[in-house]
Design a protein around this motif. Structure first.
Motif, mmCIF file in Angstrom:
data_model
loop_
_atom_site.group_PDB
_atom_site.id
_atom_site.type_symbol
_atom_site.label_atom_id
_atom_site.label_comp_id
_atom_site.label_asym_id
_atom_site.label_seq_id
_atom_site.Cartn_x
_atom_site.Cartn_y
_atom_site.Cartn_z
ATOM 1 N N VAL A 1 34.152 46.036 41.600
ATOM 2 C CA VAL A 1 32.751 46.296 41.285
ATOM 3 C C VAL A 1 32.125 47.205 42.340
ATOM 4 O O VAL A 1 32.399 47.076 43.542
ATOM 5 N N ALA B 1 35.110 36.083 42.414
ATOM 6 C CA ALA B 1 36.272 36.918 42.110
ATOM 7 C C ALA B 1 37.583 36.372 42.651
ATOM 8 O O ALA B 1 38.652 36.649 42.091
ATOM 9 N N LEU C 1 30.637 39.457 44.225
ATOM 10 C CA LEU C 1 32.016 38.948 44.228
ATOM 11 C C LEU C 1 32.097 37.484 44.645
ATOM 12 O O LEU C 1 33.112 36.824 44.394
ATOM 13 N N ILE D 1 34.865 35.955 30.943
ATOM 14 C CA ILE D 1 34.424 36.076 32.330
ATOM 15 C C ILE D 1 34.430 34.670 32.922
ATOM 16 O O ILE D 1 33.882 33.744 32.319
ATOM 17 N N LYS D 2 35.046 34.502 34.084
ATOM 18 C CA LYS D 2 35.112 33.193 34.746
ATOM 19 C C LYS D 2 35.672 32.114 33.812
ATOM 20 O O LYS D 2 35.184 30.987 33.763
ATOM 21 N N PHE E 1 32.827 49.073 37.216
ATOM 22 C CA PHE E 1 34.088 48.485 37.657
ATOM 23 C C PHE E 1 35.114 49.618 37.712
ATOM 24 O O PHE E 1 35.472 50.202 36.685
ATOM 25 N N ARG F 1 39.340 44.570 36.724
ATOM 26 C CA ARG F 1 39.474 43.850 37.992
ATOM 27 C C ARG F 1 38.096 43.698 38.630
ATOM 28 O O ARG F 1 37.453 44.674 39.019
ATOM 29 N N ILE F 2 37.643 42.456 38.724
ATOM 30 C CA ILE F 2 36.300 42.167 39.212
ATOM 31 C C ILE F 2 36.086 42.693 40.626
ATOM 32 O O ILE F 2 35.002 43.201 40.965
ATOM 33 N N MET G 1 38.109 40.211 34.263
ATOM 34 C CA MET G 1 37.285 40.145 33.058
ATOM 35 C C MET G 1 38.088 40.806 31.947
ATOM 36 O O MET G 1 38.639 41.897 32.157
ATOM 37 N N PHE H 1 30.396 36.280 40.358
ATOM 38 C CA PHE H 1 31.693 36.343 39.679
ATOM 39 C C PHE H 1 32.756 35.415 40.255
ATOM 40 O O PHE H 1 33.735 35.108 39.568
#
Length: 218
Positions: free
Chosen positions: A97, A116, A109, A145-146, A69, A93-94, A122, A114
């Motif tokens: 990636v 995103a 994404l 996460i999520k 990331f 910041r997802i 995350m 994710f």
């Protein structure tokens, strides 16, 4: 994150003897304080240009895919005199990636992984630590996460402290943790004709952190 809080395990016989004689007990098996850590007290900002947050996951049962990331930020509060007062935060910041293949990144994404757009960050928030060796620690914290938060443990090494060529005081830490992505709702997979699945549930997270000490207030 109580970065340097040492775990003590004084044996019962030694404790009883100390109580009878009024002498102090020294636990020879416990990790001892590292003098190099004493002067680290202060506020630090993680330097994303010299830090990395990565992951490794098994693909098709035969090889590993690695990624990172690129965009992240965080802070450390270190207290060498009272390690229990130390703490750490990291925001990732997802959308940043990067596995080296754009189509794969786009899949990560999307909603299969994710998602995103709905869950852009995350985060990690430290909750505690035990010292496992002179320069090794086990950091416990909340990984989100999520919008799912679970506790994880990171085996972390203190890599040292130095003043760089620009006069900035830096500290370095390196560590890893192994998680099951399904614990955070990342369950997408595909069955292989030869047996097994396309993507393993087990994921190794890696952290290589350089942080810069804030200048004293004027």
């Amino acid at each position: 994150m109580a970065l340097f809080n040492r775990k003590r395990n004084t044996t019962a016989p030694a404790a009883a003897a100390a109580a009878a004689t009024g002498t102090a007990v020294v636990d020879a098996a416990a990790p001892q304080a590292n003098p190099a850590l004493a002067g680290l007290t202060g506020e630090y900002t993680i330097d994303p240009a010299h830090s990395s947050i990565g992951f490794t996951v098994r693909h098709a049962m035969v090889t590993n895919v690695r990624g990172s990331f690129i965009e992240h930020e965080g802070a450390l509060r270190l207290d060498g005199a009272d390690p229990a007062r130390s703490s750490a935060t990291i925001d990732v910041r997802i959308a940043s990636v990067d596995t080296g293949i754009k189509d794969r990144d786009a899949h990560l994404l999307g909603e299969d992984f994710f998602d995103a757009e709905r869950f852009p960050l995350m985060t990690f928030r430290s909750t505690g630590i035990e010292q496992t060796d002179d320069e090794s620690f086990r950091v416990t914290g909340d990984l989100t996460i999520k919008d799912v938060t679970r506790s994880v443990s990171i085996d972390l090494d203190f890599n040292g402290a130095a003043t760089d060529v620009y006069g900035a005081e830096r500290v370095g830490f390196e560590g890893s943790a192994t998680i099951l992505r399904s614990d955070w709702g990342l369950t997408w997979n595909a069955a292989l004709e030869t047996g097994g699945v396309m993507v393993s549930d087990k994921v190794k997270l890696t952290f290589d952190i350089s942080a810069v000490k804030a200048a004293p207030a004027a």
